[in-house]
Design a protein around this motif. Structure first.
Motif, PDB file in Angstrom:
ATOM      1  N   THR A   1       0.908  -1.083   0.139  1.00 27.58           N
ATOM      2  CA  THR A   1       0.100   0.043  -0.017  1.00 27.58           C
ATOM      3  C   THR A   1       0.831   1.166   0.145  1.00 27.58           C
ATOM      4  O   THR A   1       0.622   2.249  -0.597  1.00 27.58           O
ATOM      5  CB  THR A   1      -1.075   0.149   1.109  1.00 27.58           C
ATOM      6  OG1 THR A   1      -1.649  -1.171   1.163  1.00 27.58           O
ATOM      7  CG2 THR A   1      -1.878   1.301   1.229  1.00 27.58           C
TER       8      THR A   1
ATOM      9  N   CYS B   1      -5.843  -2.398  -4.981  1.00 29.19           N
ATOM     10  CA  CYS B   1      -4.560  -1.466  -4.650  1.00 29.19           C
ATOM     11  C   CYS B   1      -3.454  -2.390  -4.964  1.00 29.19           C
ATOM     12  O   CYS B   1      -3.230  -3.647  -4.694  1.00 29.19           O
ATOM     13  CB  CYS B   1      -4.371  -0.830  -3.375  1.00 29.19           C
ATOM     14  SG  CYS B   1      -2.717  -0.377  -3.064  1.00 29.19           S
TER      15      CYS B   1
ATOM     16  N   CYS C   1      -4.452   2.868  -4.434  1.00 35.62           N
ATOM     17  CA  CYS C   1      -4.056   2.580  -3.104  1.00 35.62           C
ATOM     18  C   CYS C   1      -4.381   4.144  -2.081  1.00 35.62           C
ATOM     19  O   CYS C   1      -4.056   5.164  -2.730  1.00 35.62           O
ATOM     20  CB  CYS C   1      -2.520   2.621  -3.059  1.00 35.62           C
ATOM     21  SG  CYS C   1      -2.118   1.301  -3.834  1.00 35.62           S
TER      22      CYS C   1
END
Length: 532
Positions: A138, A489, A516
């Motif tokens: 992330t 993401c 993300c």
């Protein structure tokens, strides 16, 4: 939760010295204040109050089961697994002391004799590793997203600059087109006049030539009909030309002949000129060769042999046809290679020869110059118009791209005009964001449209998590195909999976850094840090 608290918990975990907050078995720390052993206990639903020593006495006093959080006495009760080092959870009170370890800290089997092992630390370690990896992905994805946003911002500025430049250019090109249109129209006026003059002169020349030819033909016809050369054409002499029979009944009568002469018995040269129009269309000159009438042989006769049975047999009809076709093809090829303009007069029909003689003469040099000037003006005008259309198309494309919703910070801009594929055992799936989704057989076959771009279709709090593609190829006796694309993401941009949850409705998983979000503090997301 403060950073100091998190630091304390992390330190406690690292030392393996978790601090247990005292409370009745099965009670979460969030409800600790309702279970004061120095006070009577009031059921959490407020239905009654009982002495505290009746809490967890294996008898259900409260309707909501809140007096028995650590036993299985109440059918609607819930047991809280502390699970120190992992994630706290609740289980139905019916699972307490049932011989099966449901809590990783074994607290649900305190009186069953089941041999349970505390696995919370190991589970917590594994989950922290997973969460740590996810946090790293992330974090990296979010950094890439920031780059995408910057690139999109720069690209948007560049497109806006280019759009302004093209709009200004379009104004100049429109002015140029109008100027060249005027030049073209001005140049076409003398060109048209010169062509009309030339055409008129040719028509006059052609009319004169035709009149002369008609007069010559008439004179020739008069002398051909005047068999006795007495300067008159009589009805009997006219009747020698059966082709003039007006009713085509096979008999050219004297009455019919006299009708052609306008009622006269005979005509001299001057009178013949007046009645020539009644005759010339059917009259056949005696000097014109008459083509022999082709004799058609009946099919049955052509097949009968002309010799006896011992003679050489005729070739089959198919062989004859093949030879004739080959000869015709050879003749056509030879004829195609010849220059038609160089063909000898004997190969031309009289009609063709007359057409050649009546062909319009070439333009003079002055007319040619006017035509060339007008053509150049037309070419310049058409070229400027074509260039203007190209600029207008580019402006439309840029305006279309600028108008797209590419996310709150235009982070999805980079997906525009891109395509991503996912091969499976049978198909190759192709996703072109903001355009279409398709499916093509892996080993040959036509492509199937699974939907064209519709809109963002995520939940209200974040609509950019789902893409909807609609109005694809219709299913057999079913609806049109459609595809929902779920965005997740990831550091890479790729189609990761595809499925068909419902008939003709497809689901794609698509990873992209654009989804993300800014990751939270890594420690705060680890399990087992909220309570002990």
């Amino acid at each position: 939760m403060t950073g100091t608290h998190l630091l304390f918990i992390s330190l406690a975990l690292s030392l393996g010295a978790a601090v247990e907050v005292q409370r009745p078995r099965g009670v979460p720390i969030t409800k600790r204040q309702f279970y004061d052993e120095n006070l009577p206990f009031t059921c959490l639903d407020g239905s009654r109050t009982i002495p505290f020593d009746r809490v967890n006495d294996d008898y259900c006093d409260c309707k909501d089961g809140s007096d028995e959080p650590g036993t299985s006495a109440c059918p609607n009760g819930n047991f809280h697994c502390t699970n120190a080092g992992f994630r706290p959870t609740f289980i139905p009170s019916s699972r307490i002391n049932d011989g099966i370890c449901d809590c990783c800290d074994t607290t649900d089997e305190y009186n069953s004799g089941a041999k349970c092992e505390n696995t919370c630390k190991e589970l917590g370690r594994k989950e922290r590793e997973v969460l740590q990896r996810m946090a790293e992905i992330t974090k990296e994805g979010f950094l890439l997203k920031q780059q995408l946003i910057e690139e999109a911002k720069a690209g948007q500025q560049e497109r806006q600059r280019k759009l302004t430049e093209m709009q200004n250019s379009r104004k100049e090109m429109e002015e140029k087109v109008e100027a060249l249109r005027t030049v073209k129209e001005t140049a076409e006026v003398p060109e048209k006049e010169a062509k009309e003059r030339h055409l008129k002169a040719w028509e006059e020349q052609k009319a004169t030539s035709r009149a002369e030819k008609d007069k010559a033909k008439m004179t020739e016809a008069f002398f051909e009909l005047d068999d006795d050369a007495d300067g008159f054409v009589s009805l009997a002499e006219l009747q020698t030309h059966a082709e003039l029979d007006s009713d085509a009944d096979g008999s050219f009568s004297e009455t019919e002949a006299q009708a052609l002469f306008g009622g006269a018995e005979q005509v001299d040269t001057a009178a013949f000129e007046r009645v020539w129009s009644n005759i010339k269309d059917k009259y056949v000159s005696e000097s014109q060769p008459v083509e022999p009438t082709p004799v058609t042989t009946p099919p049955e006769e052509s097949k009968e042999p002309l010799t006896d049975n011992d003679s050489e047999p005729y070739p089959d009809d198919e062989d004859i046809l093949e030879e004739e076709e080959e000869e015709e093809e050879d003749d056509e090829d030879d004829f195609a290679e010849e220059d038609l303009d160089k063909a000898t007069p004997t190969t031309r029909s009289p009609e063709k020869k007359e057409e050649d003689e009546e062909a319009m003469s070439p333009y003079d040099s002055e007319t040619h110059a006017l035509i060339d000037a007008a053509q150049k003006a037309r070419d310049d005008f058409e070229e400027s118009e074509r260039a203007l259309r190209e600029v207008e198309d580019q402006i439309k494309n840029i305006e279309k791209e600028i108008s797209f919703d590419f996310g709150p910070s235009a982070e999805y801009t980079y997906l525009y005009s891109q395509c991503y594929e996912l091969p499976t055992s049978e198909y190759i799936y192709r996703l072109c964001p903001f355009n279409r989704v398709s499916q093509k057989p892996k080993y040959g076959g036509s492509e199937t449209n699974l939907g064209t771009w519709g809109a963002w279709a995520g939940p209200e709090e974040n609509k950019y998590l789902l893409m909807k593609y609609e109005h694809g190829t219709g299913c057999w006796q079913g609806p049109n195909r459609s595809t929902t694309v779920k965005l997740t993401c990831g550091k890479e941009t790729a189609v990761t999976s595809t499925s068909e949850p419902s008939r003709c409705e497809y689901l794609m998983e698509f990873t992209t850094p654009a989804v993300c979000q800014d990751p939270p503090n890594a420690d705060s997301s680890l399990p087992g840090h909220d309570e002990f």
